[in-house]
Design a protein around this motif. Structure first.
Motif, PDB file in Angstrom:
ATOM      1  N   ALA A  60      -4.268  -9.491  -2.888  1.00 48.66           N
ATOM      2  CA  ALA A  60      -3.410  -8.858  -2.271  1.00 48.66           C
ATOM      3  C   ALA A  60      -2.503  -9.392  -0.784  1.00 48.66           C
ATOM      4  CB  ALA A  60      -3.219  -7.210  -2.056  1.00 48.66           C
ATOM      5  N   ASP A  61      -1.750  -9.295  -1.452  1.00 47.46           N
ATOM      6  CA  ASP A  61      -0.593 -10.427  -0.782  1.00 47.46           C
ATOM      7  C   ASP A  61      -0.550  -9.618   1.056  1.00 47.46           C
ATOM      8  OD1 ASP A  61       2.269 -11.404  -2.380  1.00 47.46           O
ATOM      9  OD2 ASP A  61       0.809 -11.867  -2.066  1.00 47.46           O
ATOM     10  N   TYR A  62      -0.826  -7.958   0.872  1.00 47.01           N
ATOM     11  CA  TYR A  62      -0.658  -7.231   2.594  1.00 47.01           C
ATOM     12  C   TYR A  62      -2.424  -7.678   2.964  1.00 47.01           C
ATOM     13  CZ  TYR A  62      -2.758  -3.749  -0.874  1.00 47.01           C
ATOM     14  OH  TYR A  62      -3.808  -3.671  -2.289  1.00 47.01           O
ATOM     15  N   VAL A  63      -2.576  -8.277   2.238  1.00 50.66           N
ATOM     16  CA  VAL A  63      -4.190  -8.442   3.203  1.00 50.66           C
ATOM     17  C   VAL A  63      -4.604  -9.719   3.465  1.00 50.66           C
ATOM     18  CG1 VAL A  63      -5.767  -6.034   2.667  1.00 50.66           C
ATOM     19  CG2 VAL A  63      -5.719  -7.971   1.339  1.00 50.66           C
ATOM     20  N   LYS A  64      -4.176 -10.853   2.985  1.00 51.32           N
ATOM     21  CA  LYS A  64      -4.036 -12.075   3.303  1.00 51.32           C
ATOM     22  C   LYS A  64      -4.253 -12.676   4.407  1.00 51.32           C
ATOM     23  CE  LYS A  64      -1.961 -13.446  -0.758  1.00 51.32           C
ATOM     24  NZ  LYS A  64      -0.954 -14.860  -1.902  1.00 51.32           N
ATOM     25  N   CYS A  65      -5.504 -12.916   4.525  1.00 50.98           N
ATOM     26  CA  CYS A  65      -5.491 -13.686   6.419  1.00 50.98           C
ATOM     27  C   CYS A  65      -5.547 -12.557   7.041  1.00 50.98           C
ATOM     28  CB  CYS A  65      -3.700 -14.412   6.896  1.00 50.98           C
ATOM     29  SG  CYS A  65      -3.286 -15.849   5.592  1.00 50.98           S
ATOM     30  N   ARG A  66      -6.743 -11.374   6.902  1.00 56.22           N
ATOM     31  CA  ARG A  66      -6.804 -10.251   7.679  1.00 56.22           C
ATOM     32  C   ARG A  66      -8.741  -9.514   6.911  1.00 56.22           C
ATOM     33  NH1 ARG A  66      -4.306  -5.439   8.043  1.00 56.22           N
ATOM     34  NH2 ARG A  66      -3.278  -5.275   5.782  1.00 56.22           N
ATOM     35  N   PHE A  67      -8.180  -9.978   5.403  1.00 58.22           N
ATOM     36  CA  PHE A  67      -9.681  -9.456   5.008  1.00 58.22           C
ATOM     37  C   PHE A  67     -10.132 -11.162   4.198  1.00 58.22           C
ATOM     38  CE2 PHE A  67      -8.103  -4.631   4.568  1.00 58.22           C
ATOM     39  CZ  PHE A  67      -8.223  -4.900   5.832  1.00 58.22           C
ATOM     40  N   THR A  68     -11.832 -10.969   3.627  1.00 53.38           N
ATOM     41  CA  THR A  68     -12.539 -11.753   4.014  1.00 53.38           C
ATOM     42  C   THR A  68     -13.277 -11.554   2.624  1.00 53.38           C
ATOM     43  OG1 THR A  68     -12.369 -13.666   5.437  1.00 53.38           O
ATOM     44  CG2 THR A  68     -14.232 -13.708   3.952  1.00 53.38           C
ATOM     45  N   ILE A  69     -13.200 -11.526   1.359  1.00 55.41           N
ATOM     46  CA  ILE A  69     -14.165 -10.509   0.178  1.00 55.41           C
ATOM     47  C   ILE A  69     -15.428 -12.065   0.193  1.00 55.41           C
ATOM     48  CG2 ILE A  69     -13.339 -11.661  -1.755  1.00 55.41           C
ATOM     49  CD1 ILE A  69     -14.117  -8.887  -2.860  1.00 55.41           C
ATOM     50  N   HIS A  73     -25.509 -13.351  -3.167  1.00 58.90           N
ATOM     51  CA  HIS A  73     -26.254 -13.266  -4.580  1.00 58.90           C
ATOM     52  C   HIS A  73     -27.686 -12.858  -4.568  1.00 58.90           C
ATOM     53  CE1 HIS A  73     -22.696 -15.206  -7.314  1.00 58.90           C
ATOM     54  NE2 HIS A  73     -22.693 -14.491  -6.740  1.00 58.90           N
ATOM     55  N   ALA A  74     -28.304 -13.150  -3.217  1.00 60.30           N
ATOM     56  CA  ALA A  74     -29.793 -13.506  -3.089  1.00 60.30           C
ATOM     57  C   ALA A  74     -29.510 -12.102  -2.546  1.00 60.30           C
ATOM     58  CB  ALA A  74     -30.091 -13.813  -1.584  1.00 60.30           C
ATOM     59  N   LYS A  75     -28.988 -11.168  -2.216  1.00 63.99           N
ATOM     60  CA  LYS A  75     -29.263  -9.820  -1.569  1.00 63.99           C
ATOM     61  C   LYS A  75     -28.486  -8.479  -2.818  1.00 63.99           C
ATOM     62  CE  LYS A  75     -28.886 -10.778   2.776  1.00 63.99           C
ATOM     63  NZ  LYS A  75     -27.751 -10.658   4.736  1.00 63.99           N
ATOM     64  N   ASN A  76     -27.623  -9.244  -3.361  1.00 61.55           N
ATOM     65  CA  ASN A  76     -27.521  -8.782  -4.221  1.00 61.55           C
ATOM     66  C   ASN A  76     -25.900  -7.260  -4.446  1.00 61.55           C
ATOM     67  OD1 ASN A  76     -27.010  -8.086  -7.491  1.00 61.55           O
ATOM     68  ND2 ASN A  76     -28.138  -6.535  -7.351  1.00 61.55           N
ATOM     69  N   SER A  77     -24.786  -7.957  -3.527  1.00 60.32           N
ATOM     70  CA  SER A  77     -24.326  -7.927  -2.561  1.00 60.32           C
ATOM     71  C   SER A  77     -22.999  -8.051  -2.335  1.00 60.32           C
ATOM     72  CB  SER A  77     -25.010  -6.927  -1.240  1.00 60.32           C
ATOM     73  OG  SER A  77     -24.920  -8.094  -0.453  1.00 60.32           O
ATOM     74  N   ALA A  78     -22.060  -7.538  -2.487  1.00 60.00           N
ATOM     75  CA  ALA A  78     -20.369  -8.211  -1.386  1.00 60.00           C
ATOM     76  C   ALA A  78     -20.210  -7.264  -0.678  1.00 60.00           C
ATOM     77  CB  ALA A  78     -19.630  -7.375  -2.684  1.00 60.00           C
ATOM     78  N   SER A  79     -19.652  -8.233   0.368  1.00 63.23           N
ATOM     79  CA  SER A  79     -19.020  -7.201   1.670  1.00 63.23           C
ATOM     80  C   SER A  79     -17.607  -7.851   1.492  1.00 63.23           C
ATOM     81  CB  SER A  79     -19.372  -8.268   3.064  1.00 63.23           C
ATOM     82  OG  SER A  79     -19.080  -9.719   2.495  1.00 63.23           O
ATOM     83  N   LEU A  80     -16.645  -6.464   2.384  1.00 62.92           N
ATOM     84  CA  LEU A  80     -15.191  -7.261   3.026  1.00 62.92           C
ATOM     85  C   LEU A  80     -15.114  -7.145   4.221  1.00 62.92           C
ATOM     86  CD1 LEU A  80     -12.062  -7.440   1.736  1.00 62.92           C
ATOM     87  CD2 LEU A  80     -11.899  -4.761   2.066  1.00 62.92           C
ATOM     88  N   GLN A  81     -14.887  -8.228   4.319  1.00 63.66           N
ATOM     89  CA  GLN A  81     -14.759  -8.483   6.527  1.00 63.66           C
ATOM     90  C   GLN A  81     -13.380  -7.824   6.282  1.00 63.66           C
ATOM     91  OE1 GLN A  81     -16.436  -8.764   8.941  1.00 63.66           O
ATOM     92  NE2 GLN A  81     -15.031  -8.266   9.815  1.00 63.66           N
ATOM     93  N   MET A  82     -12.988  -7.039   7.693  1.00 60.14           N
ATOM     94  CA  MET A  82     -11.584  -6.459   7.781  1.00 60.14           C
ATOM     95  C   MET A  82     -11.511  -6.330   8.963  1.00 60.14           C
ATOM     96  SD  MET A  82     -10.880  -3.231   4.892  1.00 60.14           S
ATOM     97  CE  MET A  82     -12.334  -2.288   6.156  1.00 60.14           C
ATOM     98  N   ASN A  83     -10.066  -7.428   9.513  1.00 63.35           N
ATOM     99  CA  ASN A  83      -9.723  -7.987  10.650  1.00 63.35           C
ATOM    100  C   ASN A  83      -8.580  -7.790  10.521  1.00 63.35           C
ATOM    101  OD1 ASN A  83     -12.413  -9.000  10.858  1.00 63.35           O
ATOM    102  ND2 ASN A  83     -11.551 -11.311  10.464  1.00 63.35           N
ATOM    103  N   SER A  84      -7.561  -7.101  12.166  1.00 67.09           N
ATOM    104  CA  SER A  84      -6.422  -7.062  12.381  1.00 67.09           C
ATOM    105  C   SER A  84      -5.945  -6.062  11.721  1.00 67.09           C
ATOM    106  CB  SER A  84      -5.551  -8.410  12.010  1.00 67.09           C
ATOM    107  OG  SER A  84      -6.286  -9.487  12.722  1.00 67.09           O
TER     108      SER A  84
END
Length: 117
Positions: A60-69, A73-84
Motif C-alpha cells: 500500500a502506498d502509505y507503507v512503501k519504504c517503511r514496511f517490508t514483507i 518457506h523453510a519455516k513455513n512463515s511470513a513476516s512484516l518488518q515495520m519501520n518508522s
C-alpha cells in the motif's frame, strides 16, 4: 486444519519498529500468496502488503519504504518488518494466505499493533 498464527504485535513509539510473524500449519505457504492486512479503529480492513510465491511483493502506498514483507518457506512463515511507525499504523494486523487456483483464503486471528507516544 489450517492455522495462521500472528505474533510480534505490541506497543511501539512513533518512528519505532516492530516485526510481525505469521506461522502457518496445515498448508505449505510456498504455494500461496501471503498478505498482511490491517483494520484500524472504525475502519475497514485494508491490504498492507502482499507477496507471491515467487516473492514478488506489493505495498500500500502509505507503507512503501517503511514496511517490508518477506516469506520463509523453510519455516513455513511470513513476516512484516515495520519501520518508522506512525500512530496511524495502529490497527489489528492479520495474516492471510490465498491459494493460487481456488483463491481459498485463510486468516489468522490478528495481532494488535499500537503506535503511541
Amino acid at each position: 486444519h489450517v492455522q495462521l498464527v500472528e505474533s510480534g504485535g505490541g506497543l511501539a513509539q512513533p518512528v519505532g519498529s516492530l516485526r510481525l510473524s505469521c506461522s502457518a500449519s496445515g498448508i505449505m505457504i510456498g504455494y500461496y500468496s501471503m498478505g498482511w492486512y490491517r483494520q484500524g479503529p472504525g475502519k475497514q480492513r485494508e491490504l498492507v502488503a502482499s507477496i507471491t510465491p515467487d516473492r514478488r511483493s506489493r505495498y500500500a502506498d502509505y507503507v512503501k519504504c517503511r514496511f517490508t514483507i518477506s516469506r520463509y518457506h523453510a519455516k513455513n512463515s511470513a513476516s512484516l518488518q515495520m519501520n518508522s511507525l506512525k500512530p496511524e499504523d495502529t490497527a489489528i494486523y492479520f495474516c492471510n494466505a490465498e491459494g493460487p487456483l481456488t483463491r481459498q483464503s485463510y486468516w489468522g486471528q490478528g495481532t494488535q499493533v499500537t503506535v503511541s507516544s
